[in-house]
Design a protein around this motif. Structure first.
Motif, PDB file in Angstrom:
ATOM      1  N   ASP A 187     -41.521 -67.194 -19.456  1.00 35.06           N
ATOM      2  CA  ASP A 187     -40.456 -66.726 -18.584  1.00 35.06           C
ATOM      3  C   ASP A 187     -39.317 -67.758 -18.626  1.00 35.06           C
ATOM      4  O   ASP A 187     -39.514 -68.918 -18.269  1.00 35.06           O
ATOM      5  N   GLN A 188     -38.149 -67.344 -19.057  1.00 38.39           N
ATOM      6  CA  GLN A 188     -37.023 -68.269 -19.202  1.00 38.39           C
ATOM      7  C   GLN A 188     -36.635 -68.911 -17.885  1.00 38.39           C
ATOM      8  O   GLN A 188     -36.150 -70.056 -17.845  1.00 38.39           O
ATOM      9  N   ARG A 189     -36.864 -68.222 -16.771  1.00 37.15           N
ATOM     10  CA  ARG A 189     -36.514 -68.794 -15.471  1.00 37.15           C
ATOM     11  C   ARG A 189     -37.276 -70.087 -15.210  1.00 37.15           C
ATOM     12  O   ARG A 189     -36.765 -71.005 -14.552  1.00 37.15           O
ATOM     13  N   ILE A 190     -38.505 -70.172 -15.718  1.00 36.00           N
ATOM     14  CA  ILE A 190     -39.306 -71.387 -15.547  1.00 36.00           C
ATOM     15  C   ILE A 190     -38.685 -72.545 -16.324  1.00 36.00           C
ATOM     16  O   ILE A 190     -38.578 -73.669 -15.815  1.00 36.00           O
ATOM     17  N   LEU A 191     -38.246 -72.286 -17.538  1.00 39.45           N
ATOM     18  CA  LEU A 191     -37.670 -73.329 -18.377  1.00 39.45           C
ATOM     19  C   LEU A 191     -36.309 -73.785 -17.866  1.00 39.45           C
ATOM     20  O   LEU A 191     -35.868 -74.900 -18.158  1.00 39.45           O
ATOM     21  N   ASP A 192     -35.640 -72.938 -17.097  1.00 39.74           N
ATOM     22  CA  ASP A 192     -34.307 -73.282 -16.595  1.00 39.74           C
ATOM     23  C   ASP A 192     -34.350 -74.263 -15.425  1.00 39.74           C
ATOM     24  O   ASP A 192     -33.309 -74.824 -15.060  1.00 39.74           O
ATOM     25  N   VAL A 193     -35.525 -74.493 -14.854  1.00 39.55           N
ATOM     26  CA  VAL A 193     -35.654 -75.442 -13.747  1.00 39.55           C
ATOM     27  C   VAL A 193     -35.921 -76.816 -14.349  1.00 39.55           C
ATOM     28  O   VAL A 193     -37.024 -77.100 -14.827  1.00 39.55           O
ATOM     29  N   ARG A 194     -34.907 -77.669 -14.326  1.00 38.48           N
ATOM     30  CA  ARG A 194     -34.984 -78.949 -15.031  1.00 38.48           C
ATOM     31  C   ARG A 194     -34.536 -80.101 -14.132  1.00 38.48           C
ATOM     32  O   ARG A 194     -33.819 -79.903 -13.146  1.00 38.48           O
ATOM     33  N   CYS A 195     -34.949 -81.296 -14.494  1.00 33.83           N
ATOM     34  CA  CYS A 195     -34.428 -82.506 -13.858  1.00 33.83           C
ATOM     35  C   CYS A 195     -32.945 -82.615 -14.203  1.00 33.83           C
ATOM     36  O   CYS A 195     -32.566 -82.565 -15.381  1.00 33.83           O
ATOM     37  N   THR A 196     -32.107 -82.755 -13.202  1.00 34.71           N
ATOM     38  CA  THR A 196     -30.663 -82.747 -13.436  1.00 34.71           C
ATOM     39  C   THR A 196     -30.181 -83.983 -14.195  1.00 34.71           C
ATOM     40  O   THR A 196     -29.134 -83.941 -14.838  1.00 34.71           O
ATOM     41  N   GLN A 197     -30.939 -85.082 -14.152  1.00 39.33           N
ATOM     42  CA  GLN A 197     -30.505 -86.312 -14.809  1.00 39.33           C
ATOM     43  C   GLN A 197     -31.032 -86.456 -16.230  1.00 39.33           C
ATOM     44  O   GLN A 197     -30.376 -87.054 -17.088  1.00 39.33           O
ATOM     45  N   THR A 198     -32.243 -85.942 -16.498  1.00 38.13           N
ATOM     46  CA  THR A 198     -32.855 -86.126 -17.827  1.00 38.13           C
ATOM     47  C   THR A 198     -32.979 -84.837 -18.621  1.00 38.13           C
ATOM     48  O   THR A 198     -33.175 -84.887 -19.838  1.00 38.13           O
ATOM     49  N   GLY A 199     -32.893 -83.684 -17.953  1.00 36.80           N
ATOM     50  CA  GLY A 199     -33.082 -82.412 -18.640  1.00 36.80           C
ATOM     51  C   GLY A 199     -34.533 -82.028 -18.845  1.00 36.80           C
ATOM     52  O   GLY A 199     -34.832 -80.998 -19.462  1.00 36.80           O
ATOM     53  N   ILE A 200     -35.469 -82.828 -18.359  1.00 36.26           N
ATOM     54  CA  ILE A 200     -36.894 -82.536 -18.529  1.00 36.26           C
ATOM     55  C   ILE A 200     -37.278 -81.308 -17.700  1.00 36.26           C
ATOM     56  O   ILE A 200     -37.006 -81.266 -16.495  1.00 36.26           O
ATOM     57  N   PRO A 201     -37.894 -80.295 -18.306  1.00 36.62           N
ATOM     58  CA  PRO A 201     -38.338 -79.129 -17.542  1.00 36.62           C
ATOM     59  C   PRO A 201     -39.391 -79.537 -16.504  1.00 36.62           C
ATOM     60  O   PRO A 201     -40.378 -80.198 -16.831  1.00 36.62           O
TER      61      PRO A 201
END
Length: 485
Positions: free
Chosen positions: A20-34
């Motif tokens: 589900d792409q919605r899961i991958l879109d939730v990321r750490c705002t500073q590092t981009g880590i999902p």
């Protein structure tokens, strides 16, 4: 509460929850880590626990004795400070878990990491996790730091810095995966576990920037050409792996136990495998025991057949071992459902031919508890295996029996009869395997007595256990420009 499907449950069914792409879109705002990396395995194992096991798989963060934890943590801080004064560089930064520590000639030896560490001792720095806060000194390998202070500071940083935004982000992600699991599997997370996951994720996500910066400082100081980490595909390793990859450092995981098509840490949904940001949290290489293992997993990493250093060392040690009479039916525990295996052993002991001795070997994580319950080393007719080394036990085994144990594979080439219990768990974990199967104790007795036809798939021992691990390891390093000093 949970609807168990009438059809066979597979890991592929569960993995649709994360597709589900919605899961991958939730990321750490500073590092981009999902952020899904932080709770992926615990969430999947909650599903497995409810639908496959009779015993919970998650301890929800219990650490045991606070006194032992505080004592070992203080000693670890002092050790790291003293060791760090030399500021040693290392071509190879190796990270391992203390679960593999064993006493050998009065010194601690990590059977999981020290073979690799000592292969190039002058070029390798080992960073080790505690196992049950056990102090792992004195030891054979002197070039070692302890990971616990970093883990403790990260937990503290996450607790004090998590705020409303972290909790809202965590709540959003857990809500998505809860809804997906309900719709696709008919499985309910429940309010208590929902709150635990949200709190855990909020704290872990808040700690990511601190942890990322810390690991980058460590990696810059050590300046390794490669980071090799146990359990590098597991979510807790994602920040370290991302930090190393962002610095251009090669990354790898060495195989430390059984992997399969049913192993949640090494198999992912299609969207996960294709996502560039998620792939950056996984290692470049998986150093497998042999090509059979690499063929079981779909993690988007390169598989390199190395072999099993500990198995090789043990077989070399026992090359002149005088084999005992092979009368033992060796049942291997899984460390989770102890009583289930004891019941199987008791049923077998009551019905098997008298020429056999039923032996129960607890998993290392359940061994102390079993011996506390049965201090005499016996359970009625059943002997509890007290050998420190499983290979000693193989030499007296007529058959090896288990459901999920890596020991089934370790017995290949050493024990003539290997049986896997045909259960929903076993079919989930090992959709493919080379062993004979049995449905219950009566079926197993029939096969041991030769009254049933045994079926073993044709798999070469070398496919499971690649020979000459040291040559293979050196060749792998040389291919990356790392040569022995």
């Amino acid at each position: 509460m949970n609807k168990k499907s009438e059809k066979f449950l597979s890991l592929k069914d569960i993995l649709q929850v994360e597709n589900d792409q919605r899961i991958l879109d939730v990321r750490c705002t500073q590092t981009g880590i999902p952020l899904w990396t932080m709770i992926r395995v615990p969430f999947i194992r909650m599903i497995m626990s409810d639908m496959l096991y009779g015993t919970p798989l998650n301890g929800y963060g219990a650490i045991g004795s606070k006194f032992n934890a505080a004592t070992s943590l203080s000693k670890a801080l002092l050790h790291n400070i003293r060791f760090g004064k030399d500021s040693k560089k290392a071509d190879i930064l190796l990270m391992s878990h203390g679960l593999g520590n064993q006493l050998k000639d009065g010194l601690w030896f990590n059977r999981l990491g020290d073979h690799f560490a000592l292969a190039h001792s002058n070029q390798t720095l080992l960073v080790e996790d505690f196992f049950k806060w056990q102090w792992p000194f004195p030891r054979h390998n002197q070039n070692i730091l302890l990971h616990a202070p970093t883990q403790a500071f990260a937990a503290f940083a996450g607790k004090i810095s998590s705020g409303r935004k972290h909790r809202e982000q965590a709540h959003h992600l857990v809500s998505i995966i809860q809804d997906n699991a309900r719709q696709l599997l008919g499985w309910e997370l429940g309010a208590k576990r929902f709150d635990w996951l949200v709190t855990s994720l909020a704290r872990k996500s808040a700690a990511i920037p601190w942890l990322y910066a810390h690991y980058q400082r460590l990696l810059t100081q050590v300046h390794p050409k490669i980071l090799i980490k146990e359990e590098a595909c597991y979510g807790p390793s994602s920040v370290l792996i991302r930090a190393a990859r962002d610095l251009g450092i090669h990354t790898a995981e060495y195989q430390h136990g059984s992997v399969s098509a049913g192993h949640d840490a090494y198999n992912f949904a299609d969207l996960i495998c294709k996502d560039d940001e998620y792939r950056k949290t996984l290692p470049d290489y998986f150093l497998s025991y042999g090509r059979w293992w690499g063929g079981q997993i779909n993690a988007p990493i390169k598989k390199v057949d190395i072999g099993n250093p500990h198995r090789t060392a043990r077989l070399e040690e026992y090359c002149d071992y005088q084999q005992q009479e092979r009368i033992d039916i060796l049942i291997l525990g899984d460390g989770i459902e102890t009583d289930l295996y004891i019941r199987l052993a008791q049923q077998l002991a009551d019905t098997v031919d008298e020429r056999f001795q039923v032996v129960f070997r607890p998993h290392p994580i359940e061994k102390n508890a079993v011996l506390e319950r049965f201090p005499e080393g016996r359970i009625d007719k059943i002997r509890i295996d007290l050998n420190s080394d499983i290979y000693q036990s193989f030499f007296s085994a007529h058959a090896v029996v288990s459901e999920l144990s890596t020991g089934l594979f370790e017995a290949v080439g050493l024990v003539g009869n290997i049986f896997i219990w045909d259960t929903a768990k076993a079919r989930f974990c090992y959709p493919q395997h080379p062993f004979s199967t049995f449905s219950d104790s009566n079926d197993l007795v029939s096969q041991l007595s030769g009254r049933a036809q045994k079926y073993i798939k044709a798999v070469q021992e070398s496919d499971i256990w690649q020979p000459d691990w040291r040559k293979n390891y050196d060749g792998f390093l040389a291919g990356l420009g790392i040569h022995a000093n």
